[in-house]
Design a protein around this motif. Structure first.
Motif, mmCIF file in Angstrom:
data_model
loop_
_atom_site.group_PDB
_atom_site.id
_atom_site.type_symbol
_atom_site.label_atom_id
_atom_site.label_comp_id
_atom_site.label_asym_id
_atom_site.label_seq_id
_atom_site.Cartn_x
_atom_site.Cartn_y
_atom_site.Cartn_z
ATOM 1 N N GLU A 66 -2.526 -4.638 -4.494
ATOM 2 C CA GLU A 66 -2.987 -4.704 -3.097
ATOM 3 C C GLU A 66 -3.608 -6.073 -2.801
ATOM 4 O O GLU A 66 -3.392 -6.659 -1.739
ATOM 5 C CB GLU A 66 -4.041 -3.631 -2.786
ATOM 6 C CG GLU A 66 -3.573 -2.202 -2.985
ATOM 7 C CD GLU A 66 -3.903 -1.678 -4.376
ATOM 8 O OE1 GLU A 66 -3.783 -2.475 -5.356
ATOM 9 O OE2 GLU A 66 -4.271 -0.506 -4.514
ATOM 10 N N THR B 89 -0.922 -8.701 -2.475
ATOM 11 C CA THR B 89 -0.289 -8.650 -1.152
ATOM 12 C C THR B 89 -1.182 -9.316 -0.106
ATOM 13 O O THR B 89 -0.733 -10.093 0.735
ATOM 14 C CB THR B 89 -0.048 -7.184 -0.726
ATOM 15 O OG1 THR B 89 0.345 -6.440 -1.881
ATOM 16 C CG2 THR B 89 1.003 -7.100 0.349
ATOM 17 N N GLU B 90 -2.468 -8.981 -0.221
ATOM 18 C CA GLU B 90 -3.448 -9.551 0.723
ATOM 19 C C GLU B 90 -3.433 -11.083 0.663
ATOM 20 O O GLU B 90 -3.404 -11.770 1.686
ATOM 21 C CB GLU B 90 -4.842 -9.022 0.361
ATOM 22 C CG GLU B 90 -5.972 -9.525 1.247
ATOM 23 C CD GLU B 90 -5.923 -8.882 2.629
ATOM 24 O OE1 GLU B 90 -6.079 -9.624 3.610
ATOM 25 O OE2 GLU B 90 -5.712 -7.636 2.708
ATOM 26 N N ASN C 143 -7.297 -5.154 -13.610
ATOM 27 C CA ASN C 143 -6.938 -4.054 -12.723
ATOM 28 C C ASN C 143 -7.335 -2.699 -13.317
ATOM 29 O O ASN C 143 -7.908 -1.848 -12.622
ATOM 30 C CB ASN C 143 -5.443 -4.109 -12.439
ATOM 31 C CG ASN C 143 -5.087 -3.271 -11.226
ATOM 32 O OD1 ASN C 143 -5.965 -2.990 -10.410
ATOM 33 N ND2 ASN C 143 -3.840 -2.851 -11.130
ATOM 34 N N PHE D 49 -10.928 -6.989 0.088
ATOM 35 C CA PHE D 49 -10.386 -6.009 -0.854
ATOM 36 C C PHE D 49 -11.507 -5.214 -1.514
ATOM 37 O O PHE D 49 -11.468 -3.983 -1.625
ATOM 38 C CB PHE D 49 -9.550 -6.764 -1.897
ATOM 39 C CG PHE D 49 -8.977 -5.895 -2.967
ATOM 40 C CD1 PHE D 49 -8.051 -4.890 -2.656
ATOM 41 C CD2 PHE D 49 -9.354 -6.050 -4.301
ATOM 42 C CE1 PHE D 49 -7.508 -4.085 -3.645
ATOM 43 C CE2 PHE D 49 -8.824 -5.234 -5.292
ATOM 44 C CZ PHE D 49 -7.897 -4.250 -4.972
#
Ligand SMILES: Nc1ncnc2c1ncn2[C@@H]1O[C@H](COP(=O)(O)OP(=O)(O)OP(=O)(O)O)[C@@H](O)[C@H]1O
Ligand SMILES: [Mg+2]
Lengths: 408, 245
Positions: free
Chosen positions: A71, A74-75, A109, A145
């Protein structure tokens, strides 16, 4: 004193200056054009650069790309950032090969998902504008995020995100419209007025005093029936004319620059353009009264500077010598102008409005910001008139001294 | 017309003039002859009210230099060797500028400029800006400016210095032709031949003192020499030795 003689002397100096093309360019044309140039040039240059940096795809150096949460990746990509896997990040950034680097620790992660505390290392060069701009872009993406994760975790625990900020602070800007729209660079207006008055007046003052000695015309003037006091006042008036003209040109240049800035750039630059225009003083609010007060103050400041110029340059035998005498005067203008930026700290003290030059700068700053009061205005004008008379009297006394006229 | 009595002037430690007295009558060209530093310029500056005498008095055209300085300035015209012009004005504009201080009307000024043009052959110096004028052209406008108001008294101080033969001749011709019964001229120089040619009477000035004064021929005769130059040296030598004793 005979007015017609004074005017003859002044007229001759004005004609002489008007025929000096270089003087006209440097004291009338440049002040008119320089501010529009700076005001338009800066946002064009900076705005353009910033926009390019924002929209360009920036490649950053990374280690541990495989541990980056998808995520977040992508950001970041949405922010026009691409990744180049490599090692030895710090050296690469230091050598300028990359603007920014991001080091992602092993298992980042996984640890994040298990709720462990983790951290990223962002490598940038402080002091390098491009590097910092890109670093802040990444920093923003990460904190966005991270915020999302917090909200997610809180709602999983049945809590609202609001508990993180029990006390909110709202700010309200109490400044007047005039103050707000005068912008951070408003102090530049008085400063420019003072500097251009000096520059414009100087051309005539040098020619009218030292120039007259250097050319060998002074003696013929002094054996004619014109009185010395008339000569001094005439030369003062012509110096005042050009000092004031130059400063009016600078003010016009400022207004012109502001108008152009508004009409051209507000349309072109989208976000933040309003702010840029305002910071540069492009949305200065002027009322007829504020313009009149500003002009009157500029006139009195010009009269002080002209009297000062005449009384100093009179001692010089040559143009060159006179130039070296007036050079330090620029510093005399710069010091109060620097002080002006801190005017909020002493602005209410009436003594400030009695100190010549400083008072004019502070007062004009007040006028531009629409916060001028009667007493400071009175004190400033009285002080400027008083000191002008004082310097003029000093000039006149010296003009009668043999040692000054026939200095060998 | 001009009377100087016991004029003295000191600049700091330098005594430039000491008790200088002389007279110039109307209709006369009076030569002020002296070596460098003798005090010629100082004398003329005092008479022109540019500087003040330390002591002594003088009158010009019947006006006291101290009490009636402004009347004195209206009565005189001054031509110096080193005088310049305003280089961004034309010759005519320079003349108009000065005419305004003498209260001359535009018509009177134009008429006078025409007369002076005939007398001095000003030519295109009137319509051109004075930048780039030769020294000779400049000096013509300087002279025109000095006599614009037709003054009864004129001072020339080294008026031919820096000029070539032609220009020098033009100035000298003017000095010869211009004076009249109603005018008095002081002609200061250290050039003997100019004095011989132009001056009715000569005052020899040395170290701030008038050491001799007479007609040119009389001075030569008095010294027993053949010409003014030799007479000048002899007079100076004599006075030098007197000053020492
Ligand atoms: N403004 C002044 N300050 C100081 N000393 C001066 C000044 N003007 C003249 N002197 C001195 O006074 C004396 C007389 O000078 P002055 O100029 O009158 O002489 P001059 O006869 O005109 O000489 P020259 O032929 O060189 O022009 C000289 O010693 C000179 O140095
Ligand atoms: Mg001299």
């Amino acid at each position: 004193m005979r007015l017609s003689f004074i005017l003859q002397v002044a007229k001759k100096e004005i004609v002489s200056t008007l025929r000096d093309r270089r003087a006209i360019v440097s004291s009338l044309l440049i002040p008119l054009l320089i501010l529009p140039f700076v005001m338009l040039g800066l946002p064009l240059l900076l705005g353009g650069l910033f926009q390019r940096e924002q929209s360009n795809v920036t490649e950053i150096a990374v280690t541990g790309l495989e541990y980056l949460p998808p995520e977040l990746k992508t950001e970041l990509e949405a922010q026009n950032i691409s990744f180049s896997e490599t090692s030895n990040l710090e050296a690469l950034v230091r050598d300028g090969e990359y603007q920014v680097a991001l080091s992602i620790p092993e298992g980042f992660n996984d640890k994040l998902e298990s709720g462990e505390k983790v951290s990223l290392t962002l490598i940038s060069k402080t002091g390098n504008l491009r590097s910092e701009l890109n670093a802040s872009k990444i920093g923003e993406a990460v904190s966005k995020f991270s915020q999302a994760i917090v909200t997610q975790r809180l709602s999983a625990a049945g809590l609202s995100a609001e508990i993180l900020e029990p006390i909110g602070v709202e700010t309200l800007d109490a400044s007047s419209d005039a103050e707000r729209s005068s912008g951070q660079l408003a102090w530049l207006i008085p400063f420019f007025i003072a500097m251009w008055t000096l520059t414009g007046g100087q051309v005539t003052a040098l020619d009218a005093t030292a120039g007259e000695k250097e050319r060998g015309t002074l003696e013929s003037l002094l054996v004619s029936p014109v009185r010395r006091v008339e000569v001094v006042v005439g030369k003062f008036l012509s110096t005042l004319t050009f000092g004031l003209s130059a400063s009016v040109m600078a003010i016009l240049g400022y207004l012109l620059g502001g108008a152009l800035l508004r009409s051209i750039f507000l349309k072109q630059l989208d976000e933040g353009a309003e702010e840029v225009v305002q910071i540069l003083g492009g949305s200065l609010q002027t009322t007829p009264l504020s313009i009149i007060l500003l002009l009157l103050s500029a006139l009195l400041l010009a009269s002080l500077i002209s009297a000062l110029l005449i009384s100093i340059t009179m001692f010089a035998r040559t143009y060159k010598e006179a130039q070296s005498y007036v050079a330090p005067l620029s510093f005399v203008m710069i010091i109060p102008a620097i002080g002006l930026q801190f005017s909020d700290f002493f602005g209410t003290n009436i003594i400030v409005y009695l100190v010549p030059i400083l008072n004019a700068l502070v007062l004009m700053d007040d006028i531009v910001k629409g916060q001028v009061a009667f007493l400071p205005l009175l004190a400033t004008w009285a002080s400027l008139i008083g000191f002008s008379v004082l310097f003029l009297d000093f000039a006149f006394r010296n003009f009668r001294r043999e040692g000054v006229i026939f200095r060998t | 017309m001009i009377t100087a009595s016991k004029l003295s002037k000191s600049f700091a430690e330098v005594k430039a003039l000491s008790e200088l007295s002389f007279q110039v009558n109307s209709g006369e060209v009076y030569g002020l002859l002296g070596p460098n530093g003798a005090g010629k310029t100082t004398t003329l500056r005092i008479l022109a009210t540019l500087i003040e005498a330390s002591s002594g008095t003088a009158s010009v055209n019947g006006f006291d230099i101290k009490k009636d300085a402004e009347e004195v300035r209206k009565s005189i015209g001054v031509v110096n060797g080193g005088m310049g012009l305003y280089d961004r004005l034309t010759g005519k504009e320079v003349l108009y500028y000065f005419a305004s201080f003498y209260g001359m009307s535009k018509a009177a000024t134009d008429k006078r400029i025409k007369e002076l043009d005939d007398l001095l052959d000003l030519g295109d110096t009137l319509s051109r800006r004075t930048t780039g004028f030769s020294t000779g052209m400049k000096q013509k406008i300087v002279i025109a400016r000095a006599v614009l108001h037709d003054p009864p008294v004129i001072f020339f101080d080294e008026a031919t210095s820096g000029l070539d033969i032609m220009a020098r001749r033009a100035v000298m011709n003017f000095v010869k032709a211009y004076p009249s019964q109603s005018r008095a001229v002081i002609y200061s120089t250290h050039v003997m031949s100019e004095v011989e040619e132009l001056c009715d009477r000569v005052g020899i000035i040395y170290k701030g003192k008038l050491i001799a004064e007479d007609k040119v021929e009389a001075l030569i005769e008095q010294s027993g020499e053949r010409n003014l130059e030799n007479a000048f040296f002899k007079l100076i030598e004599r006075s030098g030795s007197e000053m020492h004793t």
